[in-house]
Design a protein around this motif. Structure first.
Motif, short mmCIF file in Angstrom:
data_model
loop_
_atom_site.label_atom_id
_atom_site.label_comp_id
_atom_site.label_asym_id
_atom_site.label_seq_id
_atom_site.Cartn_x
_atom_site.Cartn_y
_atom_site.Cartn_z
N PRO A 196 0.81 -1.22 0.00
CA PRO A 196 0.00 0.00 0.00
C PRO A 196 0.84 1.26 0.00
O PRO A 196 0.32 2.36 -0.20
CB PRO A 196 -0.82 -0.11 1.28
N ARG A 197 2.15 1.13 0.24
CA ARG A 197 3.09 2.26 0.17
C ARG A 197 4.45 1.68 -0.22
O ARG A 197 4.77 0.54 0.11
CB ARG A 197 3.16 3.01 1.50
N TRP A 198 5.23 2.45 -0.97
CA TRP A 198 6.47 1.94 -1.54
C TRP A 198 7.51 1.70 -0.43
O TRP A 198 7.83 2.62 0.32
CB TRP A 198 7.01 2.93 -2.56
N ASP B 298 3.95 7.11 -4.26
CA ASP B 298 4.22 6.24 -3.11
C ASP B 298 3.10 5.24 -2.84
O ASP B 298 3.35 4.06 -2.56
CB ASP B 298 4.44 7.12 -1.87
N THR B 299 1.85 5.67 -2.93
CA THR B 299 0.73 4.81 -2.53
C THR B 299 0.16 3.98 -3.68
O THR B 299 -0.78 3.21 -3.46
CB THR B 299 -0.40 5.64 -1.91
N SER B 300 0.72 4.12 -4.88
CA SER B 300 0.18 3.34 -5.99
C SER B 300 1.24 2.52 -6.73
O SER B 300 0.89 1.56 -7.41
CB SER B 300 -0.52 4.26 -7.01
N SER C 173 0.83 -1.10 -5.87
CA SER C 173 -0.54 -1.50 -5.54
C SER C 173 -0.99 -2.72 -6.33
O SER C 173 -0.48 -3.00 -7.42
CB SER C 173 -1.51 -0.35 -5.83
N TYR D 277 -2.93 -6.26 3.58
CA TYR D 277 -3.10 -5.72 2.23
C TYR D 277 -3.21 -6.85 1.20
O TYR D 277 -4.01 -6.77 0.26
CB TYR D 277 -1.92 -4.81 1.87
#
Length: 282
Positions: free
Chosen positions: A11-13, A22-24, A27, A59
């Motif tokens: 969900p975060r790098w 960072d959040t994608s 994902s 996640y």
């Protein structure tokens, strides 16, 4: 059917340097897009609670809930960076994870130094839980663990063991030849398989395509273990620092002529699909 044996979603790098998305970047939505772009049907999600990833099991479960036909959940148990690494009670902690997530498999990242854990009472207890619950066991480990892996594969023939990234051969500090000497074996252990993945590791030119040194290791594993014990994996999204998702697939599909075209579909998905089907019936 093409099945990717090694992917991660976060969900975060978790890596340095930081990225703007960072959040994608890692994902499961982006992974699904990458899979669709090259015709990959399913993927194992190898959870890894590394930096900024304490919630990676959660996640991974979210991804499988959203796309149950595309993703397979493999929970992280006490990786080598975790405070609980090789602390007594691993089997009990695995039962908690099984009750909570109902995963298909469990993954453990082992330290390079073999401390005998696999052959210990603690290690065998984890395999006993895996056998009872119908789980496969996924290991990231150095070649120094191979002899012990063969021992537990003999003792627990109903438990499938997957080993990451060419069994760590290209990363071994003593060199590829020494690593292969520890890894190759004529013994037929159908429940011990290796992932044809991690092509960029152990070279000073990780962007080179196709990586001939890694392909030579694949050939050696193929000739020793057999094509029925090889499963392809992309190592997405880590691989994208050096190779595209398509290249991670085509390096095996187009540049490994030593794999008989008649059995190549097994390496690209059939072998793993058979395992997943067996586990589902257990």
């Amino acid at each position: 059917m093409i099945v990717d044996a090694h992917t991660h979603v976060w969900p975060r790098w978790p890596y340095d340097p930081p990225v703007p998305d960072d959040t994608s970047r890692g994902s499961y939505h982006n992974l699904l897009h990458a899979m669709d772009s090259v015709g990959v049907d399913r993927a194992l999600l190898i959870n890894a609670r590394i930096t900024r990833s304490d919630d990676n099991n959660e996640y991974g479960a979210e991804a499988v809930t959203a796309y149950p036909d595309r993703f397979v959940h493999v929970v992280d148990l006490d990786g080598r960076w975790a405070p609980a690494y090789h602390i007594p009670g691993a089997a009990d902690r695995l039962r908690v994870l099984v009750d909570r997530f109902r995963p298909a498999g469990v993954s453990r990242y082992l330290a390079p130094e073999n401390d005998g854990w696999l052959r210990s009472t603690e290690g065998r207890a984890v395999f006993e839980v895996a056998a009872q619950e119908g789980l496969f066991v996924n290991f990231a480990c150095a070649p120094s663990w191979q002899e012990d892996l063969r021992e537990v594969a003999r003792e627990f023939p109903t438990v499938t063991i997957l080993v990451n990234h060419l069994a760590g051969v290209t990363l071994w500090g003593g060199g590829v030849e020494e690593a292969l000497a520890m890894t190759l074996s004529a013994e037929e252990l159908p429940n011990l398989l290796v992932k044809v993945s991690g092509f960029a590791y152990g070279t000073d030119r990780p962007w080179e395509y196709p990586n001939r040194q890694a392909l030579d290791v694949v050939r050696a594993l193929h000739d020793s273990w057999g094509s029925h014990r090889l499963v392809w994996g992309s190592d997405w999204p880590s691989v994208t620092a050096h190779l595209s998702y398509r290249q991670s697939l085509e390096i095996v599909r187009e540049h490994a002529p030593f794999i008989d075209p008649a059995v190549l579909p097994l390496v690209l998905g059939g072998n793993l699909e058979r395992i997943l089907t067996q586990e589902a019936k257990a």
